[in-house]
Design a protein around this motif. Structure first.
Motif, short mmCIF file in Angstrom:
data_model
loop_
_atom_site.label_atom_id
_atom_site.label_comp_id
_atom_site.label_asym_id
_atom_site.label_seq_id
_atom_site.Cartn_x
_atom_site.Cartn_y
_atom_site.Cartn_z
N GLY B 17 0.82 -1.21 0.00
CA GLY B 17 0.00 0.00 0.00
C GLY B 17 0.84 1.25 0.00
N PHE B 18 0.16 2.40 0.03
CA PHE B 18 0.88 3.67 -0.01
C PHE B 18 1.50 4.02 1.34
CE2 PHE B 18 1.18 8.20 0.79
CZ PHE B 18 2.06 8.55 -0.22
N GLN B 19 0.67 3.93 2.40
CA GLN B 19 1.08 4.54 3.66
C GLN B 19 2.14 3.75 4.42
OE1 GLN B 19 -1.81 5.05 6.88
NE2 GLN B 19 -1.27 7.21 6.89
N SER B 20 3.10 4.49 4.95
CA SER B 20 4.22 3.94 5.72
C SER B 20 3.73 2.95 6.79
CB SER B 20 4.96 5.09 6.38
OG SER B 20 6.17 4.61 6.90
N GLN B 21 4.48 1.87 6.93
CA GLN B 21 4.16 0.83 7.91
C GLN B 21 5.45 0.40 8.59
OE1 GLN B 21 2.28 -2.60 6.27
NE2 GLN B 21 0.47 -1.48 5.57
N PRO B 22 5.34 -0.14 9.80
CA PRO B 22 6.55 -0.60 10.49
C PRO B 22 7.38 -1.56 9.64
CG PRO B 22 4.66 -0.68 11.98
CD PRO B 22 4.13 -0.30 10.63
N GLY B 23 6.73 -2.47 8.91
CA GLY B 23 7.47 -3.45 8.10
C GLY B 23 8.14 -2.85 6.86
N GLY B 24 7.86 -1.59 6.56
CA GLY B 24 8.40 -1.00 5.33
C GLY B 24 7.64 -1.52 4.12
N ASN B 25 8.30 -1.54 2.95
CA ASN B 25 7.71 -2.02 1.71
C ASN B 25 6.41 -1.31 1.32
OD1 ASN B 25 7.87 -3.61 -0.61
ND2 ASN B 25 6.29 -4.98 0.18
N THR B 26 6.35 -0.02 1.61
CA THR B 26 5.23 0.78 1.10
C THR B 26 5.80 1.85 0.17
OG1 THR B 26 5.32 2.50 2.79
CG2 THR B 26 4.06 0.50 3.34
N ILE B 27 4.89 2.44 -0.62
CA ILE B 27 5.31 3.47 -1.56
C ILE B 27 5.90 4.66 -0.78
CG2 ILE B 27 4.53 5.01 -3.40
CD1 ILE B 27 4.19 2.02 -4.09
#
Lengths: 278, 278
Positions: B17-27
């Motif tokens: 997805g777009f929004q930043s997440q703890p796991g990373g791998n977002t746009i």
């Protein structure tokens, strides 16, 4: 035994080409595996021609013999649902015993796609060559026209070719300009500067160029070397009038580089008794 | 500090997805990493809105503050060449200090694409939902028209939504039919049977349907649930006239399924002072 012809599309990105190889992972291997699983027979299929690793096909034509009694209208769906999702059997036809997808092909058309915008097209990046500066489309058309007819294409094949003859016939070359982003939209984007483009690339065009090459037969890497040479003509590194000399030289060193495989697709194969196109 | 807005395209297939997440791998993570590397600053960016895992964007708009002196016309190329090849920064603009890509968005348009041909389109398979039977396009248009205006969209969001209000305004819905394979070509392929289609799917159409939904704000999963509901209308499982009742029920159980993310793209975000489109 019945003889069945299939029209097959594939995204060649993740494959080692069309033709079967010891390591597997080719389009032919995948098709043969799935046909064998469906029929319970060991099947060997014939393709209209090879495509290199990374090259795609809109319409590859293959045929094979089987004693299976599966009705002809079921084959395309039955095979497509069992294939990986980057290979699709578009349709299947019962063909006469003597039909041979390579020998009976009257002509084949390949398409090579070049994107001349500054940024790649994200959603087609697997299917085109990104050339971030404009090209001289008219010069490319003039250069391509010299290829039409029967010629010795030694300058346009790998020096490793073992074919006894490099004489082939090109029936037509066509360069189609697709703006994709309309010109006004393109230059509304501040990454483009119309004056800069016109000053540095006079007579050259942005947008997407589709090169179609139709012939009765092709040599190894032939369309990719034609594309690489026409790109150099589009960059004004080679004059279009140099093309007859490049052909006459029969020397791979005289033509341009081999363009990357991802821009190439086997577009259409024409037969006397089989519908063409998708 | 300068405030810079970017128009960004991405293929969301391989991202969470777009929004930043703890796991990373977002746009957002990828963009922030690359901007930070380029500027040497820790940068936090603001997007016009989230997109779910697997959802794409033709034109997402983001902004961030930086003290970098890199000229504005260099940003798009500098970032794009450093990003993975499924994210492209199309253009960059200097915007006023108060510009905020989410709050200042006047409207957003999403596109959902449904392919109703028997076989998937191999070369666009990552960007569309394959629905192998025909749909009733006129019924879908009638159903979509009921969504225009200010409504409580509780029936069209996840029951887990924690938003204080589900009232949103849809400005326009549009369904565009793209035949892609011309009808005659389609039915020339023996996998299609025009009589069968007409008998089993009266009034329904093959080809590709692009659903465009423009609104001032969207809830979680809203466009995908709208798409899933319109597909059921297209299948004649729900009547288009049922739409007002589904809205009035404010009950997620009344609408259709959440359509798969891959068919969805954030198409356009409109601002008073920023060019829209690519």
């Amino acid at each position: 035994m019945r003889n069945i012809a299939l029209i097959v599309s594939y995204d060649g990105t993740d494959y080692s080409g069309f033709q079967s190889q010891p390591g597997g992972n080719t389009i032919q291997d995948k098709l043969e595996q799935v046909i064998s699983k469906l029929t319970g027979e060991r099947v060997r299929l014939m393709g209209s021609g090879r495509t290199d690793a990374g090259v795609h096909a809109r319409c590859q034509v293959v045929n094979f013999e089987t004693s299976s009694t599966i009705p002809i209208e079921r084959w395309a769906i039955a095979l497509s649902t069992r294939l990986p999702n980057d290979i699709v059997v578009q349709s299947a036809y019962s063909v006469p015993d003597h039909f041979h997808s390579r020998r009976d092909a009257l002509s084949k058309t390949y398409r090579y796609t070049i994107n001349c915008n500054r940024m790649p097209d994200l959603f087609r990046r697997r299917y085109e060559f990104h050339h971030p500066t404009p090209l001289d489309l008219e010069a490319m058309r003039a250069g391509a026209a010299h290829l039409v007819g029967e010629h010795d294409f030694t300058s346009f094949t790998s020096p490793l070719s073992t074919k006894p003859s490099h004489v082939r016939t090109i029936l037509e070359t066509k360069l189609v300009h697709e703006t994709r982003t309309e010109a006004e939209g393109l230059y509304a984007n501040p990454i483009y500067n119309r004056e800069w483009d016109e000053r540095h690339y006079p007579g050259k065009t942005r947008g997407v160029i589709h090169l179609y090459v139709t012939g009765t037969g092709f040599l190894y890497n032939m369309v990719r070397i034609i594309a690489g040479t026409l790109i150099q003509i589009g960059e004004s590194k080679i004059a279009p009038e140099a093309m007859p000399g490049i052909l006459a030289a029969r020397n791979r060193a005289r033509s341009g580089p081999t363009a990357i495989p991802q821009g190439l697709s086997l577009w259409e194969v024409v037969y006397e008794h089989l519908p063409s196109g998708q």
